[in-house]
Design a protein around this motif. Structure first.
Motif, PDB file in Angstrom:
ATOM      1  N   GLY A  56       0.789  -1.219   0.000  1.00  0.00           N
ATOM      2  CA  GLY A  56       0.000   0.000   0.000  1.00  0.00           C
ATOM      3  C   GLY A  56       0.823   1.272   0.000  1.00  0.00           C
ATOM      4  O   GLY A  56       0.270   2.366   0.056  1.00  0.00           O
ATOM      5  N   ALA A  57       2.161   1.136  -0.079  1.00  0.00           N
ATOM      6  CA  ALA A  57       3.023   2.316  -0.120  1.00  0.00           C
ATOM      7  C   ALA A  57       2.695   3.153  -1.347  1.00  0.00           C
ATOM      8  O   ALA A  57       2.220   2.644  -2.365  1.00  0.00           O
ATOM      9  N   HIS A  58       2.969   4.437  -1.261  1.00  0.00           N
ATOM     10  CA  HIS A  58       2.733   5.332  -2.386  1.00  0.00           C
ATOM     11  C   HIS A  58       3.671   4.945  -3.527  1.00  0.00           C
ATOM     12  O   HIS A  58       4.849   4.657  -3.315  1.00  0.00           O
ATOM     13  N   THR A  76      -0.375   2.858  -3.850  1.00  0.00           N
ATOM     14  CA  THR A  76      -1.370   3.913  -4.020  1.00  0.00           C
ATOM     15  C   THR A  76      -0.802   4.929  -5.001  1.00  0.00           C
ATOM     16  O   THR A  76       0.405   5.183  -5.026  1.00  0.00           O
ATOM     17  N   HIS A  77      -1.705   5.475  -5.813  1.00  0.00           N
ATOM     18  CA  HIS A  77      -1.293   6.440  -6.835  1.00  0.00           C
ATOM     19  C   HIS A  77      -2.497   7.306  -7.164  1.00  0.00           C
ATOM     20  O   HIS A  77      -3.572   6.784  -7.465  1.00  0.00           O
ATOM     21  N   GLY A  98      -0.720  -3.093 -16.570  1.00  0.00           N
ATOM     22  CA  GLY A  98      -0.933  -4.368 -15.884  1.00  0.00           C
ATOM     23  C   GLY A  98      -1.462  -4.254 -14.467  1.00  0.00           C
ATOM     24  O   GLY A  98      -1.488  -5.240 -13.740  1.00  0.00           O
ATOM     25  N   TRP A  99      -1.880  -3.080 -14.055  1.00  0.00           N
ATOM     26  CA  TRP A  99      -2.416  -2.860 -12.713  1.00  0.00           C
ATOM     27  C   TRP A  99      -3.945  -2.900 -12.752  1.00  0.00           C
ATOM     28  O   TRP A  99      -4.555  -2.568 -13.767  1.00  0.00           O
ATOM     29  N   VAL A 100      -4.542  -3.267 -11.624  1.00  0.00           N
ATOM     30  CA  VAL A 100      -6.004  -3.172 -11.462  1.00  0.00           C
ATOM     31  C   VAL A 100      -6.263  -2.424 -10.172  1.00  0.00           C
ATOM     32  O   VAL A 100      -5.513  -2.537  -9.196  1.00  0.00           O
ATOM     33  N   LEU A 104      -8.034  -2.329  -1.318  1.00  0.00           N
ATOM     34  CA  LEU A 104      -7.029  -2.317  -0.253  1.00  0.00           C
ATOM     35  C   LEU A 104      -6.383  -0.955  -0.172  1.00  0.00           C
ATOM     36  O   LEU A 104      -5.969  -0.374  -1.182  1.00  0.00           O
ATOM     37  N   PHE A 105      -6.292  -0.406   0.991  1.00  0.00           N
ATOM     38  CA  PHE A 105      -5.568   0.841   1.267  1.00  0.00           C
ATOM     39  C   PHE A 105      -6.165   2.052   0.563  1.00  0.00           C
ATOM     40  O   PHE A 105      -5.518   3.072   0.466  1.00  0.00           O
ATOM     41  N   ALA A 106      -7.356   1.945   0.051  1.00  0.00           N
ATOM     42  CA  ALA A 106      -7.962   3.072  -0.673  1.00  0.00           C
ATOM     43  C   ALA A 106      -8.371   4.153   0.316  1.00  0.00           C
ATOM     44  O   ALA A 106      -8.595   3.951   1.460  1.00  0.00           O
TER      45      ALA A 106
END
Length: 106
Positions: A56-58, A76-77, A98-100, A104-106
């Motif tokens: 969940g790190a930035h 997170t981004h 390739g990310w979805v 989590l961590f939203a």
């Protein structure tokens, strides 16, 4: 070159087929390399050679290949949480990379 396949000459069709084969080979090779890089980074993290980022790190753009995100990483981004589903990725979280999105961590 015509954009309608039915209007293409035999040579134009042959050139199109060859270009498609080359594009497919390039994509498949790139995906294989991403998978191998991801596996190598995961092994290095497991052995302690590389640090495993906190889940969940930035997202931060990698400085070098040892900082690539790998399949299973959550970052997170732009206020959203993302899960990388394949290989290794140098680019920011996006579906094209390739990310979805994940809850989590939203």
């Amino acid at each position: 070159m015509s954009t309608n396949i039915e209007d293409m000459s035999d040579q134009e069709l042959a050139d199109l087929i060859e270009a498609a084969r080359e594009a497919l080979a390039h994509r498949q090779s790139l995906e294989a390399v991403r998978g191998q890089m991801g596996d190598a980074i995961k092994q290095a993290r497991a052995s302690g050679v590389l640090e495993t980022p906190e889940e969940g790190a930035h997202y931060v753009a990698p400085y070098d290949a040892t900082e690539l995100c790998v399949a299973g990483d959550v970052r997170t981004h732009n206020g959203q949480a993302w899960l990388l589903q394949r290989g290794a990725c140098v680019g920011p979280p996006s579906e094209a990379n390739g990310w979805v999105k994940t809850e989590l961590f939203a």
